[in-house]
Design a protein around this motif. Structure first.
Motif, PDB file in Angstrom:
ATOM      1  N   VAL A 187       0.844  -1.203   0.000  1.00 10.05           N
ATOM      2  CA  VAL A 187       0.000   0.000   0.000  1.00 10.05           C
ATOM      3  C   VAL A 187       0.874   1.246   0.000  1.00 10.05           C
ATOM      4  O   VAL A 187       0.593   2.234  -0.702  1.00 10.05           O
ATOM      5  N   VAL A 247     -12.927  -9.513   5.356  1.00 12.62           N
ATOM      6  CA  VAL A 247     -11.861  -8.517   5.162  1.00 12.62           C
ATOM      7  C   VAL A 247     -10.700  -9.145   4.392  1.00 12.62           C
ATOM      8  O   VAL A 247     -10.166  -8.551   3.446  1.00 12.62           O
ATOM      9  N   VAL A 262     -11.377  -9.845   0.499  1.00  9.06           N
ATOM     10  CA  VAL A 262     -11.368  -8.767  -0.502  1.00  9.06           C
ATOM     11  C   VAL A 262      -9.976  -8.184  -0.729  1.00  9.06           C
ATOM     12  O   VAL A 262      -9.821  -7.290  -1.574  1.00  9.06           O
ATOM     13  N   LEU A 263      -8.975  -8.680  -0.001  1.00  6.47           N
ATOM     14  CA  LEU A 263      -7.645  -8.080  -0.104  1.00  6.47           C
ATOM     15  C   LEU A 263      -7.095  -8.146  -1.523  1.00  6.47           C
ATOM     16  O   LEU A 263      -6.543  -7.166  -2.038  1.00  6.47           O
ATOM     17  N   LYS A 264      -7.239  -9.298  -2.181  1.00  8.71           N
ATOM     18  CA  LYS A 264      -6.629  -9.446  -3.506  1.00  8.71           C
ATOM     19  C   LYS A 264      -7.275  -8.511  -4.517  1.00  8.71           C
ATOM     20  O   LYS A 264      -6.573  -7.879  -5.320  1.00  8.71           O
ATOM     21  N   GLU A 265      -8.603  -8.407  -4.504  1.00  9.36           N
ATOM     22  CA  GLU A 265      -9.278  -7.491  -5.424  1.00  9.36           C
ATOM     23  C   GLU A 265      -8.973  -6.032  -5.073  1.00  9.36           C
ATOM     24  O   GLU A 265      -8.781  -5.194  -5.961  1.00  9.36           O
ATOM     25  N   ALA A 266      -8.906  -5.748  -3.766  1.00  7.81           N
ATOM     26  CA  ALA A 266      -8.651  -4.373  -3.332  1.00  7.81           C
ATOM     27  C   ALA A 266      -7.284  -3.889  -3.795  1.00  7.81           C
ATOM     28  O   ALA A 266      -7.136  -2.742  -4.246  1.00  7.81           O
ATOM     29  N   ILE A 267      -6.283  -4.758  -3.718  1.00  7.40           N
ATOM     30  CA  ILE A 267      -4.944  -4.368  -4.138  1.00  7.40           C
ATOM     31  C   ILE A 267      -4.897  -4.153  -5.648  1.00  7.40           C
ATOM     32  O   ILE A 267      -4.248  -3.220  -6.144  1.00  7.40           O
ATOM     33  N   LEU A 272      -7.418  -3.184  -7.584  1.00  5.16           N
ATOM     34  CA  LEU A 272      -8.112  -1.929  -7.869  1.00  5.16           C
ATOM     35  C   LEU A 272      -7.291  -0.729  -7.406  1.00  5.16           C
ATOM     36  O   LEU A 272      -7.267   0.313  -8.088  1.00  5.16           O
ATOM     37  N   LEU A 273      -6.608  -0.860  -6.270  1.00  4.38           N
ATOM     38  CA  LEU A 273      -5.741   0.220  -5.798  1.00  4.38           C
ATOM     39  C   LEU A 273      -4.623   0.481  -6.808  1.00  4.38           C
ATOM     40  O   LEU A 273      -4.283   1.632  -7.098  1.00  4.38           O
ATOM     41  N   LYS A 285     -17.189 -10.027 -11.647  1.00  6.59           N
ATOM     42  CA  LYS A 285     -15.968  -9.577 -10.960  1.00  6.59           C
ATOM     43  C   LYS A 285     -14.848 -10.583 -11.165  1.00  6.59           C
ATOM     44  O   LYS A 285     -13.684 -10.209 -11.386  1.00  6.59           O
ATOM     45  N   ILE A 319     -11.445  -8.902 -12.872  1.00 10.14           N
ATOM     46  CA  ILE A 319     -10.180  -8.707 -12.154  1.00 10.14           C
ATOM     47  C   ILE A 319      -8.990  -9.286 -12.920  1.00 10.14           C
ATOM     48  O   ILE A 319      -7.958  -8.616 -13.062  1.00 10.14           O
TER      49      ILE A 319
END
Length: 467
Positions: A21, A63, A66-71, A73-74, A128, A132
């Motif tokens: 991050v 929580v 969703v880490l893999k998708e969140a990273i 998208l980030l 999704k 991804i």
């Protein structure tokens, strides 16, 4: 044991998350998301299982889910934010880009079409899962790494291949049990995925052979995912062995041996077949026709062993597999026929979240599900299946062109692994929903994107030379 593993994994994930991050959001190094994915995805289900076993909290599991998708998208937002003059960004589209965009565009149309009996939420969750990997490809398509960054990526792949085999040895000779029997795998599946334990080991039938012997998965989600994933470890070890100085070759030999060892522990027939397909493909790429001859001789020797020397159980196991009389093989054929029947009756598809083994697909609505090509064909019609096939084929072709024509050894190595593994996964794609094996699927889509980027640079250099 579970508590210790939980504390260790949570610490590692938290440290990796903090680092990635910081790199992506504050330094603009959005490309580094791939390191986090490679470090997380092999352990993904094991991590979720341990989190639920230790805490009993489905919210906390959510929580981590969703880490893999969140990273990803980030990384995408970081790419847009840190890109100067984003609206003037030139993008030289290649065939893979067109096919990938068409495939995802078709999926987005089916997302909003009132087609099929699945709920919109399930359709969105399924889409999704298609989108991804497309974003991962796009980010790879825009990534340029230096030699040290690529070396670090391959070192992670090597470490995972070796680590998987070491855990297999620990399972087989120390625990005499599956690691998943200690990580809360069955409890996680029951509580989160509403899947009851099956089989003789209290996990799922995937973890055992028809002869009720163990099929090990190491820290992967199941033996089939591990078997497909170690193909990437073998291909990576092989290309580094062939393109490195002899004094370093011992490491890559270890990687290949460990990959083969895990393949044996997985007892996956499709993966064994995929391995030979990949070897045949590699022999053609390098012009190693003696290797092809050796492969045929090995198959002949195997046939002689089965016919004249093997035990009756093994003999009938092989025969039943080849004649599709094995219970598992019959299951595959039935699923294929159901899918083909649906495609013939509904050539434009029956809608998203209506086939496959994804969590968003309800059992009562599922049509087919053990062939990645037919899964897309059932949902998106013949056009969707053809677009997926063309995306795969063009990614292999362009990766091979980079391998043959690039003077950059690191680019050539990535292109080689992308092409080899995509070809090697053909058999698993015929017998499973293999795009769900996120570690090998997402990593090779990133590699394919990286290779297409390298191909675009090669084309540009060739044009400049002609001017």
């Amino acid at each position: 044991m579970a508590l210790i593993l939980f504390i260790l994994i949570v610490f590692i994930v938290a440290a990796g998350l903090f680092w990635v991050v910081q790199e992506i959001a504050f330094k603009g190094n959005w490309q580094y998301f791939i390191y986090f994915l490679i470090g997380l995805l092999p352990f993904y289900i094991t991590t979720l299982s341990l989190v639920y076993l230790t805490t009993g909290s489905s919210s906390l599991v959510g929580v981590f889910q969703v880490l893999k998708e969140a990273i990803v998208l980030l990384a995408l937002f970081s790419f847009i934010f840190f890109r100067k003059n984003i609206f003037e960004y030139s993008f030289r589209l290649q065939s893979v880009d067109w096919f990938m965009m068409a495939f995802l565009a078709l999926g987005s149309i089916y997302l909003v079409l009132p087609l099929g009996q699945a709920s919109f939420i399930n359709k969105a969750l399924y889409f999704k899962g298609m989108l991804i990997p497309g974003i991962v490809y796009f980010l790879g398509r825009n990534t340029t790494f230096n030699q040290d960054e690529i070396r670090g990526l391959f070192q992670m792949i090597f470490a995972i291949a070796i680590g998987a085999f070491l855990v297999n040895l620990f399972e087989n000779y120390v625990l005499n049990a599956h690691l998943q029997q200690y990580t809360g795998y069955a409890l996680y599946n029951h509580a989160i995925n509403d899947i009851d334990p099956t089989g003789n080991f209290g996990l799922t039938w995937t973890f055992e052979t028809q002869a009720v012997t163990k099929r090990l998965a190491s820290f992967f989600s199941d033996p089939l995912e591990m078997a497909s994933s170690v193909l990437m470890g073998f291909a990576a070890g092989l290309i580094w062995f062939l393109t490195s100085k002899k004094e370093y070759n011992w490491l890559y030999i270890i990687v290949m041996i460990c990959s083969l060892g895990s393949l044996v522990f997985s007892a996956s027939r499709a993966a064994f077949g995929a391995f030979f397909v990949m070897i045949f493909f590699l022999a053609l790429v390098f012009g190693l026709y003696k290797l092809i001859a050796a492969g045929f001789l090995s198959l002949l020797a195997f046939g002689i062993y089965v016919i004249f020397f093997a035990s009756d159980d093994f003999y009938f196991f092989v025969v039943d597999t080849l004649t599709f009389e094995n219970t598992s093989s019959i299951g595959h054929v039935v699923e294929w026929l159901l899918a083909l029947d649906s495609m013939v009756g509904n050539p434009f598809g029956i809608g998203l979240a209506m086939s496959g083994n994804a969590g968003s697909v309800s059992d009562e609505l599922r049509v087919g599900g053990e062939n990645q090509f037919l899964i897309y064909g059932v949902q998106l019609g013949w056009l969707g299946m053809m677009l997926y096939i063309l995306t795969l084929a063009s990614s292999v072709i362009l990766s091979l062109r980079v391998f043959y024509r690039s003077d950059n050894t690191m680019d050539a190595r990535i292109a080689f692994v992308a092409a080899a593994v995509k070809v090697g996964l053909l058999l698993p794609l015929f017998t499973a929903n293999a795009e769900m094996y996120t570690y090998v699927a997402w990593t090779t889509w990133w590699m394919a994107g990286y290779s297409v980027h390298a191909y675009s640079r090669l084309k540009l250099e060739e044009r400049l030379e002609l001017i």
